[in-house]
Design a protein around this motif. Sequence first.
Motif, short mmCIF file in Angstrom:
data_model
loop_
_atom_site.label_atom_id
_atom_site.label_comp_id
_atom_site.label_asym_id
_atom_site.label_seq_id
_atom_site.Cartn_x
_atom_site.Cartn_y
_atom_site.Cartn_z
N ASP A 8 0.81 -1.21 0.00
CA ASP A 8 0.00 0.00 0.00
C ASP A 8 0.85 1.27 0.00
OD1 ASP A 8 -2.44 -1.27 -0.13
OD2 ASP A 8 -2.84 -1.15 2.03
N GLU A 9 1.94 1.25 0.74
CA GLU A 9 2.77 2.46 0.85
C GLU A 9 3.49 2.80 -0.46
OE1 GLU A 9 5.02 -0.90 3.12
OE2 GLU A 9 2.94 -0.22 2.83
N ASP A 10 3.50 1.87 -1.41
CA ASP A 10 4.13 2.13 -2.72
C ASP A 10 3.14 2.74 -3.71
OD1 ASP A 10 6.63 0.87 -1.98
OD2 ASP A 10 5.59 -1.06 -2.19
#
Length: 334
Positions: A8-10
């Motif tokens: 998700d953080e990408d």
Amino acid sequence: MPVKIYHDEDTDITIVQSKVVSFIGYGNQGRAQALNLRDSGVNNIVIGNIDDDYAKQAREDGFSPVSIEEAARQGDILMLLIPDEDQQTVWNEKIRGNIKPNSTLVVASGYNVAFNLLTIPDDMDVVMVAPRMIGAGVRDRYVQHIPYPCFVSVEKDPSGTALATCLSIASAIGATRGNGAVGSSCREEAGIDLFAEQALWPEIMAIFREGFNVLREAGFSEEAILFDMYLSKEPAEIFERAADEGFVKQLKYHSRTSQYGQLSTMNRHDGKDIREKFHHILHDNILSGKFAEKWSNTKWAAEELAKEWKEVENAPIVQADERVRDVIKPDRKK
């Protein structure tokens, strides 16, 4: 070299939220992914579908389906989610002449891209977001906030932003949660998928079929054979434990007799004949493009599939399966 895994953080979900996303097909994957995108804040969703039961389902879900041609004209992002064998015909007849400039094609199966069956405009990005499960599973896991496996790839990137778009879509359908989405390619996804369908699972099914025949010839009852082989759902439990704990390590849940029987036989099976057969299927039929060339003929595909279904109905294991199921579930056909 380890593959890239995206979480998700990408991702930047606002990318897909700012686009018009057109779905070509509202079936197995189409419905699940459209609902997931809508729940993730994607408000400009267009459903392109012929007027059938899938279009009726789309209306019941709150969408207003349009023709495939109109969906192609509107979409910044085209989610091509119709069956593999239909994509080339639909692309040529309904999509290709209506594509919005500088748009993005998204596939959930690498098949048609891997085997160059689609003529794609030079200015069009092409990416793959390929959940490794049926659409119902994609939807259920999204709703329950449970991760699921998915392959992603960039196949064509004239815009220079294809990866960001790909990951934004993957995030919006819930595919970058937990363990993340695995970097792959259309060639890899299609090759492995077709190999499983044409080599691995047919071999397993043939083993069960011949095992049934040998045991029945030895005088064992059809009921006992089928219950021991799969009606008990033991194979399903074994595969689930293999996925959770390891292909071989799941054997610790079996009896010592079972462990010895399986390990001693497998360790002395050189697998040469199987490898040769698998090598032929993978290289001569799949990667060569021979199968794709045949399967893209929708009339041939439909006729051949019907023939195969008719042939398998006569197999003793299939007939026994029907009879035993009627015994254990007498109201099944009511």
